[in-house]
Design a protein around this motif. Structure first.
Motif, PDB file in Angstrom:
ATOM      1  N   CYS A  64      26.292 -30.419 -14.910  1.00  0.00           N
ATOM      2  CA  CYS A  64      26.287 -31.125 -15.870  1.00  0.00           C
ATOM      3  C   CYS A  64      26.369 -32.468 -15.478  1.00  0.00           C
ATOM      4  O   CYS A  64      27.641 -33.253 -14.834  1.00  0.00           O
ATOM      5  CB  CYS A  64      26.906 -30.447 -17.506  1.00  0.00           C
ATOM      6  N   GLU A  65      26.311 -33.521 -16.969  1.00  0.00           N
ATOM      7  CA  GLU A  65      26.445 -35.254 -16.861  1.00  0.00           C
ATOM      8  C   GLU A  65      26.309 -35.536 -18.510  1.00  0.00           C
ATOM      9  O   GLU A  65      25.965 -34.203 -19.248  1.00  0.00           O
ATOM     10  CB  GLU A  65      25.264 -36.122 -15.680  1.00  0.00           C
ATOM     11  N   THR A  66      27.717 -36.252 -18.821  1.00  0.00           N
ATOM     12  CA  THR A  66      28.056 -37.270 -19.868  1.00  0.00           C
ATOM     13  C   THR A  66      27.119 -38.452 -19.790  1.00  0.00           C
ATOM     14  O   THR A  66      26.564 -39.120 -18.531  1.00  0.00           O
ATOM     15  CB  THR A  66      28.696 -37.286 -20.147  1.00  0.00           C
ATOM     16  N   LEU A  67      26.845 -38.620 -21.004  1.00  0.00           N
ATOM     17  CA  LEU A  67      25.348 -39.883 -21.265  1.00  0.00           C
ATOM     18  C   LEU A  67      26.093 -40.267 -22.689  1.00  0.00           C
ATOM     19  O   LEU A  67      25.935 -40.254 -23.196  1.00  0.00           O
ATOM     20  CB  LEU A  67      24.393 -39.714 -21.280  1.00  0.00           C
ATOM     21  N   ASP A 105      25.086 -47.785 -18.109  1.00  0.00           N
ATOM     22  CA  ASP A 105      23.716 -48.794 -17.996  1.00  0.00           C
ATOM     23  C   ASP A 105      22.213 -48.342 -17.895  1.00  0.00           C
ATOM     24  O   ASP A 105      21.806 -47.271 -17.889  1.00  0.00           O
ATOM     25  CB  ASP A 105      23.702 -49.820 -17.199  1.00  0.00           C
ATOM     26  N   GLU A 106      21.434 -49.408 -17.739  1.00  0.00           N
ATOM     27  CA  GLU A 106      19.931 -48.785 -17.903  1.00  0.00           C
ATOM     28  C   GLU A 106      19.726 -47.444 -16.683  1.00  0.00           C
ATOM     29  O   GLU A 106      19.602 -46.746 -17.084  1.00  0.00           O
ATOM     30  CB  GLU A 106      18.955 -50.090 -17.605  1.00  0.00           C
ATOM     31  N   ASP A 107      19.946 -47.871 -15.913  1.00  0.00           N
ATOM     32  CA  ASP A 107      19.475 -47.188 -14.039  1.00  0.00           C
ATOM     33  C   ASP A 107      20.578 -45.364 -14.936  1.00  0.00           C
ATOM     34  O   ASP A 107      19.855 -44.663 -13.854  1.00  0.00           O
ATOM     35  CB  ASP A 107      20.328 -47.769 -12.716  1.00  0.00           C
ATOM     36  N   GLU A 108      21.656 -45.440 -14.886  1.00  0.00           N
ATOM     37  CA  GLU A 108      22.477 -44.721 -14.847  1.00  0.00           C
ATOM     38  C   GLU A 108      21.675 -44.097 -16.464  1.00  0.00           C
ATOM     39  O   GLU A 108      21.798 -42.194 -16.151  1.00  0.00           O
ATOM     40  CB  GLU A 108      23.716 -44.460 -15.158  1.00  0.00           C
ATOM     41  N   THR A 109      21.195 -44.038 -17.109  1.00  0.00           N
ATOM     42  CA  THR A 109      20.951 -43.542 -19.024  1.00  0.00           C
ATOM     43  C   THR A 109      19.311 -43.363 -17.945  1.00  0.00           C
ATOM     44  O   THR A 109      19.326 -41.788 -18.212  1.00  0.00           O
ATOM     45  CB  THR A 109      20.755 -44.651 -19.234  1.00  0.00           C
ATOM     46  N   ALA A 110      18.739 -43.234 -17.278  1.00  0.00           N
ATOM     47  CA  ALA A 110      17.348 -42.958 -16.691  1.00  0.00           C
ATOM     48  C   ALA A 110      18.085 -42.270 -15.741  1.00  0.00           C
ATOM     49  O   ALA A 110      16.785 -41.710 -15.880  1.00  0.00           O
ATOM     50  CB  ALA A 110      16.521 -44.244 -15.839  1.00  0.00           C
ATOM     51  N   ARG A 111      18.939 -42.126 -14.762  1.00  0.00           N
ATOM     52  CA  ARG A 111      19.008 -41.222 -14.190  1.00  0.00           C
ATOM     53  C   ARG A 111      19.133 -39.691 -14.996  1.00  0.00           C
ATOM     54  O   ARG A 111      18.938 -38.468 -13.663  1.00  0.00           O
ATOM     55  CB  ARG A 111      19.666 -41.394 -12.649  1.00  0.00           C
TER      56      ARG A 111
END
Length: 502
Positions: free
Chosen positions: A252-255, A260-266
């Motif tokens: 899993c990942e945390t948002l 940043d935008e790139d991490e959010t999109a990924r």
């Protein structure tokens, strides 16, 4: 207003963009036109998640642009602005920006004829937006939201209620939701700060409980390999939950706001591919993943607005999606209701005492004692597993108060009746021993010695009254009784006092 009639002129352009308003949207657009024509300058357009608010915004914007009038579109979040730019697009006459940017550029923005605000509930209508309204006081303002806060009704002078979540669900425009509400912790001891639970106390209580383990079990049974979103209290809590899921062998990942935008999109791409994403409030609104299979709530809240926005994430239609799943480990369904529940946002969605329990649970929602499925209505059979749950034994807050008041009244009446009975029994007791025995029965009497002391005082008082009224034989009998039971001193002192007074 005349310009809002021009949506028919641009219908061809909308069709060429493959955006055709549905019948219900056309009906609600007519209601919006009537509100504007009546002289309203600030209008709340309330429409549920999945309604298609962007189409209404597009039609209104193009109606103004078609007659050469400027349009300003605002939102409180950058993610929403980017989505609007993708879906509507900017031009010389259409400007799309965050409200923060607008406030900083008020002196250089060309005056718009209409201001359209998306996700109105996320901005401070009485704060940030107010300065925009004051500078562009002649512009028509239309705020779009599914959960208008009560304070907005003081700033806006008209309210258009578009089709509700219940209507959209019943007519196949929203995915029906299935709610499961396993037993959670007792939140009654957690302080309320402002309008919600104290965040620090909430995180501490959630981390000390077994709730995360229950949530992991919900995920394993129903969500593996399907897009699933977990809502948590704050970043600290999100990372703690992530560690527990990973310790259980679940990727899993945390948002969070730190991405940043790139991490959010990924991370959102990971979610769309069937992954598990743990978030705080980054995706409570302005987030569109129709294929989302389930949400798992580990974020207790007293705010119906927040809960409804979170439910909306999983209610969008998608191919092969039969329903959206809600695993509520935070008590929010009982506390804040379902997505399709009728609400009075003007009143802050406050539920009157007849419709909620003393603990704040809504009586409109029941939870199956067998499978934890939750449903609206008074049905006793669980719609999910068929278990007969029997009569709902919860009672309303008002009824609880009435019962407490009645109980207190009954206790007081019983106390008074017992006191009266004790006085009658005491009056009938003519001898020292009989009187001491009755006094010993009274609540509050420490022991038999205390009862005997009280009996001697009462008999002394009776002896005094008998002497004063000339009942000499009765007085002598009482004196003899006291003396025979070890209280001659009390008897003699009483007679001495009487003689001294004479």
């Amino acid at each position: 207003m005349q310009v809002l009639r021009n949506e028919r002129r641009v219908a061809g352009e909308v069709s060429s963009m493959r955006i055709t308003p549905r019948q219900y949207q056309s009906e609600d657009l007519s209601a919006l036109r009537i509100a504007a024509r009546s002289g309203a300058r600030r209008i709340i357009f309330e429409a549920s998640v999945g309604y298609g608010k962007t189409i209404i915004m597009l039609l209104v914007a193009m109606a103004y642009v078609s007659v050469g009038k400027r349009v300003l579109i605002l939102s409180n979040r950058t993610s929403v602005i980017e989505m609007l730019r993708d879906e509507i697009g900017e031009s010389d006459l259409i400007k799309i920006m965050t409200v923060q940017s607008a406030v900083n550029r008020l002196d250089i923005i060309d005056k718009p004829a209409v201001i359209l605000i998306d996700e109105l509930h996320m901005g401070g209508a009485a704060g940030q937006y107010r300065s925009v309204f004051e500078v562009f006081e002649n512009a028509l303002v239309i705020g779009f939201t599914g959960t208008p806060k009560a304070a907005l009704f003081e700033v806006f002078d008209a309210h258009v209620q578009a089709k509700s979540a219940r209507w959209l669900t019943d007519h196949g425009f929203l995915s029906p939701l299935k709610y499961f509400c396993p037993e959670t912790i007792d939140f009654s001891r957690i302080r309320t700060v402002g309008s919600d639970f104290d965040e620090d106390e909430l995180v501490d209580a959630m981390e000390r409980s077994d709730i995360c383990g229950d949530a992991i079990e919900s995920y394993r049974q129903h969500c593996v390999g399907r897009p699933t979103l977990v809502f948590t209290v704050n970043i600290k809590h999100a990372k703690a939950v992530q560690e527990e899921f990973q310790a259980a062998g679940i990727e899993c990942e945390t948002l969070t706001s730190e991405d940043d935008e790139d991490e959010t999109a990924r991370k959102i791409a990971l979610l769309k591919s069937g992954g598990l994403l743990i978030s705080v409030d980054r995706v409570s609104a302005g987030f569109n993943v129709p294929a989302l299979h389930a949400i798992i709530s580990l974020r207790p809240t007293r705010q119906p607005h927040l809960w409804v926005q979170q439910l909306g994430r999983v209610a969008r239609l998608a191919e092969e999606k039969v329903c959206g799943w809600v695993f509520d480990h935070a008590g929010n369904t009982l506390r804040n209701g379902t997505l399709t529940e009728d609400r009075d946002w003007r009143n802050g969605d406050q539920v009157d005492d007849e419709r909620q329990t003393e603990e704040g649970e809504r009586l409109s929602v029941r939870v199956c004692s067998c499978c934890n499925f939750a449903w609206e209505g008074a049905a006793t059979f669980c719609p999910e597993c068929g278990h007969e749950n029997g009569q709902d034994r919860r009672i309303s807050k008002r009824k609880a108060i009435q019962l407490r008041e009645q109980e207190a009244a009954d206790i007081e009446a019983a106390r008074q009746a017992a006191a009266a009975a004790a006085r009658r029994a005491q009056g009938k007791a003519k001898t020292f021993k009989a009187l001491a025995a009755e006094i010993a029965k009274r609540p509050g009497t420490r022991n038999i010695h205390s009862a005997r002391a009280s009996a001697s005082k009462i008999l002394a008082a009776r002896m005094r009254k008998a002497v004063e009224e000339g009942r000499t034989e009765e007085a002598e009998a009482i004196h003899a009784d006291l003396a025979a039971n070890g209280h001659r001193k009390v008897a003699d002192e009483t007679l001495a006092d009487i003689e001294a007074a004479v």
